[in-house]
Design an enzyme around this catalytic site. Structure first.
Site, PDB file in Angstrom:
ATOM      1  N   GLU A 112      10.206  16.378  14.283  1.00 16.43           N
ATOM      2  CA  GLU A 112      10.855  16.100  13.351  1.00 16.43           C
ATOM      3  C   GLU A 112      10.438  17.238  12.216  1.00 16.43           C
ATOM      4  OE1 GLU A 112       9.303  12.338  11.391  1.00 16.43           O
ATOM      5  OE2 GLU A 112      11.317  12.324  10.485  1.00 16.43           O
TER       6      GLU A 112
ATOM      7  N   LYS B 287       0.852  -1.074  -0.112  1.00 21.77           N
ATOM      8  CA  LYS B 287       0.022  -0.037   0.111  1.00 21.77           C
ATOM      9  C   LYS B 287       0.789   1.201   0.052  1.00 21.77           C
ATOM     10  CE  LYS B 287      -2.023   2.363   3.217  1.00 21.77           C
ATOM     11  NZ  LYS B 287      -1.520   3.409   2.645  1.00 21.77           N
TER      12      LYS B 287
ATOM     13  N   CYS C  21      13.879  10.634   6.576  1.00 21.86           N
ATOM     14  CA  CYS C  21      13.713  10.444   7.975  1.00 21.86           C
ATOM     15  C   CYS C  21      15.262  10.536   8.606  1.00 21.86           C
ATOM     16  CB  CYS C  21      13.327   9.057   8.445  1.00 21.86           C
ATOM     17  SG  CYS C  21      13.923   7.885   7.231  1.00 21.86           S
TER      18      CYS C  21
ATOM     19  N   GLU D 294       9.847   1.224  10.542  1.00 15.74           N
ATOM     20  CA  GLU D 294      10.858   2.290  10.376  1.00 15.74           C
ATOM     21  C   GLU D 294      10.168   3.539  10.455  1.00 15.74           C
ATOM     22  OE1 GLU D 294      13.980   1.751   9.528  1.00 15.74           O
ATOM     23  OE2 GLU D 294      13.985  -0.418   8.938  1.00 15.74           O
TER      24      GLU D 294
HETATM   25  P1  NAD Z   1       2.557   8.780   7.720  1.00 20.17           P
HETATM   26  O1  NAD Z   1       2.719   7.728   8.734  1.00 20.17           O
HETATM   27  O2  NAD Z   1       1.618   9.763   7.666  1.00 20.17           O
HETATM   28  O3  NAD Z   1       2.275   7.627   6.377  1.00 20.17           O
HETATM   29  C1  NAD Z   1       2.873   6.371   6.201  1.00 20.17           C
HETATM   30  C2  NAD Z   1       2.088   5.573   5.429  1.00 20.17           C
HETATM   31  O4  NAD Z   1       1.348   5.079   6.307  1.00 20.17           O
HETATM   32  C3  NAD Z   1       1.070   6.018   4.242  1.00 20.17           C
HETATM   33  O5  NAD Z   1       1.061   5.007   3.142  1.00 20.17           O
HETATM   34  C4  NAD Z   1      -0.203   6.162   4.874  1.00 20.17           C
HETATM   35  O6  NAD Z   1      -1.208   6.241   3.773  1.00 20.17           O
HETATM   36  C5  NAD Z   1      -0.178   5.026   5.768  1.00 20.17           C
HETATM   37  N1  NAD Z   1      -1.031   5.211   6.831  1.00 20.17           N
HETATM   38  C6  NAD Z   1      -1.468   6.236   7.418  1.00 20.17           C
HETATM   39  N2  NAD Z   1      -2.384   6.018   8.509  1.00 20.17           N
HETATM   40  C7  NAD Z   1      -2.414   4.610   8.229  1.00 20.17           C
HETATM   41  C8  NAD Z   1      -3.253   3.635   9.284  1.00 20.17           C
HETATM   42  N3  NAD Z   1      -3.744   4.115  10.331  1.00 20.17           N
HETATM   43  N4  NAD Z   1      -3.067   2.323   9.010  1.00 20.17           N
HETATM   44  C9  NAD Z   1      -2.333   2.112   7.920  1.00 20.17           C
HETATM   45  N5  NAD Z   1      -1.634   2.951   7.157  1.00 20.17           N
HETATM   46  C10 NAD Z   1      -1.472   4.137   7.359  1.00 20.17           C
HETATM   47  O7  NAD Z   1       3.987   9.029   7.383  1.00 20.17           O
HETATM   48  P2  NAD Z   1       4.305  10.012   5.876  1.00 20.17           P
HETATM   49  O8  NAD Z   1       3.919  11.624   6.123  1.00 20.17           O
HETATM   50  O9  NAD Z   1       3.772   9.505   4.757  1.00 20.17           O
HETATM   51  O10 NAD Z   1       5.859   9.838   5.978  1.00 20.17           O
HETATM   52  C11 NAD Z   1       6.679  10.500   6.959  1.00 20.17           C
HETATM   53  C12 NAD Z   1       7.259  10.049   8.108  1.00 20.17           C
HETATM   54  O11 NAD Z   1       7.990   8.782   7.592  1.00 20.17           O
HETATM   55  C13 NAD Z   1       8.442  10.734   8.942  1.00 20.17           C
HETATM   56  O12 NAD Z   1       8.092  10.714  10.258  1.00 20.17           O
HETATM   57  C14 NAD Z   1       9.716  10.072   8.458  1.00 20.17           C
HETATM   58  O13 NAD Z   1      10.662  10.091   9.323  1.00 20.17           O
HETATM   59  C15 NAD Z   1       9.008   8.422   8.271  1.00 20.17           C
HETATM   60  N6  NAD Z   1      10.164   7.790   7.440  1.00 20.17           N
HETATM   61  C16 NAD Z   1      10.718   6.830   8.190  1.00 20.17           C
HETATM   62  C17 NAD Z   1      11.672   6.203   7.351  1.00 20.17           C
HETATM   63  C18 NAD Z   1      12.692   5.099   7.972  1.00 20.17           C
HETATM   64  O14 NAD Z   1      13.209   4.178   7.451  1.00 20.17           O
HETATM   65  N7  NAD Z   1      12.777   5.082   9.371  1.00 20.17           N
HETATM   66  C19 NAD Z   1      11.743   6.340   6.009  1.00 20.17           C
HETATM   67  C20 NAD Z   1      11.186   7.411   5.353  1.00 20.17           C
HETATM   68  C21 NAD Z   1      10.278   8.142   6.151  1.00 20.17           C
END
Ligand code: NAD
Length: 483
Positions: A385, A179, A289, A255
Site C-alpha cells: 500500500e 481509541k 485505504c 477494516e
Molecule cells: P495502524 O494499524 O498503525 O493504526 C490504526 C489504529 O490502531 C491506531 O489508533 C493505532 O493507535 C492503533 N494500534 C496500533 N497498534 C495497536 C495495537 N497493538 N493494538 C490496538 N491498537 C493498535 O494504521 P494507521 O497507519 O493509523 O492507518 C493506516 C492504515 O489503515 C492503512 O493500512 C489503511 O489502508 C487502513 N485503513 C483502512 C480503512 C478501511 O476501512 N478498510 C480505512 C482507513 C484506513
C-alpha cells in the site's frame, strides 16, 4: 477559533466526565506540515481503559433498553451539531492531519452523514417470524445489541472513521470505548463533546486517546465484559487484534489495508478516466485505504492516458492544507515520506520510468506528486500500500490479463474500472475480487452503502443497512403450536 485548538477538549472522557490520565501523563499532537505542537492530550493508561470499560458496562443495560427512536433522535441532534461546527471541525482535521481544507470540509459532511444514516437505521432493526417447515410452531428472530464495544480508529479520516463506528454502535443500543489514533485525537474528542451536548448519557461513549495502544488493547480484550472490537487500520495490527479477540470469542469488524487496482480499458472515456484517477489517487494526499494503488492501463489508451494524467499531476499545488488553492498537503509525517521514497526508488531500479516527480527535503512531510510508468507488477510499489501521492502505471493487453493483474494481490478492498462496454462492466463485477468496485467512478464511499473488503482487507461492513448488524446479535425463539 484562532489556532484552532485552544478551547478544544484534550482530556479523556470516561463515564460522562472529562478528566486527566490517572498518572497525569500527556502526549503532544503535531501539525504535520510544520512539526509544531498544536496540543497536549491526556495519555490514557491501561487503568483508564478499564475505567472506561466499567463505565461502558454499567451504562449498557439502560442504553440497550432506551427506545430506538430516542437513540436515533440523539444521533440526529449530534448530526446537526456536527454541521453547526463544520468549519471548526474541518480546520481541526487539517491542522492535525494535513489534508487540504476543502477535503476536510468534505470529510465533515461525509462523516456527519453516518450519524444521520444510523439515526434512521436505529428504528429499522427489525426481525422476522415464520412457521417451521413441518408446522410445529413459530420461529421468532430478533436482534439484540452485542454489548460494550471497543472502537479503534486510524489517523487518515479522524472524523469519518469515528462516526462510522459510533453511529451504528449507538443506534444498535451498544455502549462504546473509542481509541482514536494518537496522531489525530483532537477531532474525535471534539466529536465526542458534540455527542455529549446532543444528550448521549454518561458512560455510553467513552474516549481514551493513548500512546499505549498495545497495552490498552490487551487489558480490554482480556476482560470478559467487552463483547466486540471494531478496528480500522493496517492489516498487521488487525491480525494481532484478531488473535487477541479469539480468547474471549469477540465479535470483530476489521477494516484493513487496501491495494486498489485502477483499470482503464481502451474503450474508456478518457476525460472521465483521468478525472477519476485524480480523485482516486490524490484524495487525502493518497492516504486512503481506498486509494488507487496500481494503475493498469490497456495498451491502446495507455499513452494518451499517461500524457493527460501527467499534465494534471504536474499542475497540482503542494502546500499547507490551510492555504487557499492547495491540492496536496503534507503526508502524516516525514517517516511516511521516507518509506514512499524507498518504494519509488526501488521501482525505478526495477525498470520504471519517472514521468513526473522530484526530490523531497530530508525531514519534511511533503512529498512531490509523482507518476511512474512501466512499473513491474512484482515491484514493491505494486505489492504494498503506497499511502501517498504516487501514481504507478503498468500496461496490459487483454481483458483477462487486466483482471488477473487486478486480482494479483492479497488485498481486496476497493477497485476501479473505466470502460464504455456494459457487458465488460458486468463481467468485472463478477470477477474482480474486492469488496467495492467503482464503475467509471473514482470515489465510491457512501454512508448508505456497505463499505468493507475481502481477503487481507478485512471482514465486516460499515455503512448501509449491513453496518448496524455488526453491532447486533441474532436471537431466535421457538414457540410450539399447541393447538
Ligand atoms: P495502524 O494499524 O498503525 O493504526 C490504526 C489504529 O490502531 C491506531 O489508533 C493505532 O493507535 C492503533 N494500534 C496500533 N497498534 C495497536 C495495537 N497493538 N493494538 C490496538 N491498537 C493498535 O494504521 P494507521 O497507519 O493509523 O492507518 C493506516 C492504515 O489503515 C492503512 O493500512 C489503511 O489502508 C487502513 N485503513 C483502512 C480503512 C478501511 O476501512 N478498510 C480505512 C482507513 C484506513
Amino acid at each position: 477559533m484562532s489556532n484552532g485548538v485552544d478551547r478544544l477538549p484534550s482530556s479523556l472522557y470516561i463515564a460522562g466526565k472529562w478528566r486527566d490520565a490517572t498518572d497525569g501523563s500527556t502526549f503532544p499532537v503535531h501539525d504535520p506540515a510544520t512539526g509544531e505542537v498544536i496540543a497536549e492530550v491526556a495519555d490514557a493508561t491501561p487503568a483508564d481503559a478499564l475505567a472506561a470499560l466499567d463505565a461502558a458496562a454499567s451504562a449498557g443495560e439502560q442504553w440497550a433498553r432506551t427506545a430506538p427512536r430516542v437513540r436515533g433522535e440523539i444521533l440526529l441532534r449530534a448530526f446537526d451539531l456536527v454541521n453547526e461546527h463544520a468549519e471548526d471541525l474541518a480546520r481541526l482535521i487539517t491542522l492535525e492531519m494535513g489534508k487540504p481544507l476543502s477535503e476536510s470540509a468534505a470529510e465533515v459532511r461525509y462523516g456527519g452523514e453516518f450519524l444521520r444514516w444510523f439515526a434512521e437505521e436505529a428504528v429499522r432493526i427489525g426481525g422476522r417470524t415464520g412457521t417451521t417447515p413441518e408446522g410445529s410452531g413459530a420461529m421468532i428472530v430478533t436482534h439484540r445489541p452485542v454489548g460494550p464495544c471497543y472502537l479503534i480508529t486510524p489517523w487518515n479520516f479522524p472524523l469519518a472513521m469515528a462516526t462510522r463506528k459510533i453511529g451504528p454502535a449507538l443506534a444498535a443500543g451498544c455502549t462504546a470505548i473509542i481509541k482514536p489514533a494518537a496522531l489525530t485525537p483532537l477531532t474525535t474528542l471534539y466529536v465526542v463533546s458534540l455527542l455529549e451536548q446532543a444528550g448521549v448519557p454518561a458512560g455510553v461513549v467513552n474516549v481514551i486517546p493513548s500512546t499505549q495502544s498495545a497495552a490498552i488493547s490487551e487489558v480490554l480484550m482480556r476482560d470478559g465484559r467487552l463483547r466486540k472490537v471494531s478496528f480500522t487500520g493496517s492489516t498487521q495490527v488487525g491480525q494481532t487484534l484478531l488473535k487477541q479477540a479469539a480468547d474471549n470469542v469477540l465479535r470483530t469488524s476489521m477494516e484493513l489495508g487496501g491495494n486498489a487496482p485502477f483499470l482503464v480499458f481502451d474503450d474508456a472515456d478518457l476525460d472521465a478516466a483521468v478525472d477519476g484517477a485524480m480523485l482516486a489517487k490524490f484524495r487525502n494526499v493518497g492516504q486512503a485505504c481506498t486509494a488507487a494503488n496500481r494503475f493498469l492501463v490497456q495498451a491502446g489508451i495507455h499513452d494518451a492516458f499517461v500524457e493527460r494524467l501527467a499534465a494534471r499531476v504536474n499542475a497540482l499545488r503542494v502546500g499547507h492544507g490551510l492555504e487557499d488553492g492547495v491540492d496536496v498537503g503534507p503526508l502524516i509525517n516525514a517517516g511516511a515520506g521516507r518509506r514512499i521514497r524507498a518504494l519509488v526508488d526501488a521501482a525505478i531500479e526495477d525498470g520504471a520510468y519517472e514521468i513526473v516527480g522530484g526530490e523531497s527535503a530530508e525531514g519534511s512531510a511533503y512529498f512531490p506528486p509523482t507518476l511512474l510508468t512501466d512499473v513491474p507488477p512484482d515491484a514493491r510499489l505494486f505489492q504494498e500500500e503506497i499511502f501517498g501521492p504516487v501514481v504507478a502505471v503498468t500496461k496490459f493487453r487483454t481483458e483477462d490479463e487486466g483482471i488477473a493483474l487486478a486480482n494479483g494481490t492479497e488485498y481486496g478492498l476497493a477497485a476501479y474500472a473505466f470502460t464504455a462496454d456494459f457487458a465488460r462492466a458486468n463481467r468485472l463485477m463478477a470477477t474482480i475480487n474486492a469488496g467495492m468496485l467503482g464503475v467509471n467512478a473514482g470515489v465510491i464511499s457512501n454512508p448508505a452503502a456497505p463499505f468493507g473488503g475481502t481477503k487481507h482487507s478485512g471482514m465486516g461492513r460499515e455503512g448501509g443497512s449491513e453496518g448496524i448488524h455488526e453491532y447486533l446479535d441474532t436471537a431466535y425463539a421457538f414457540v410450539p403450536d399447541v393447538r
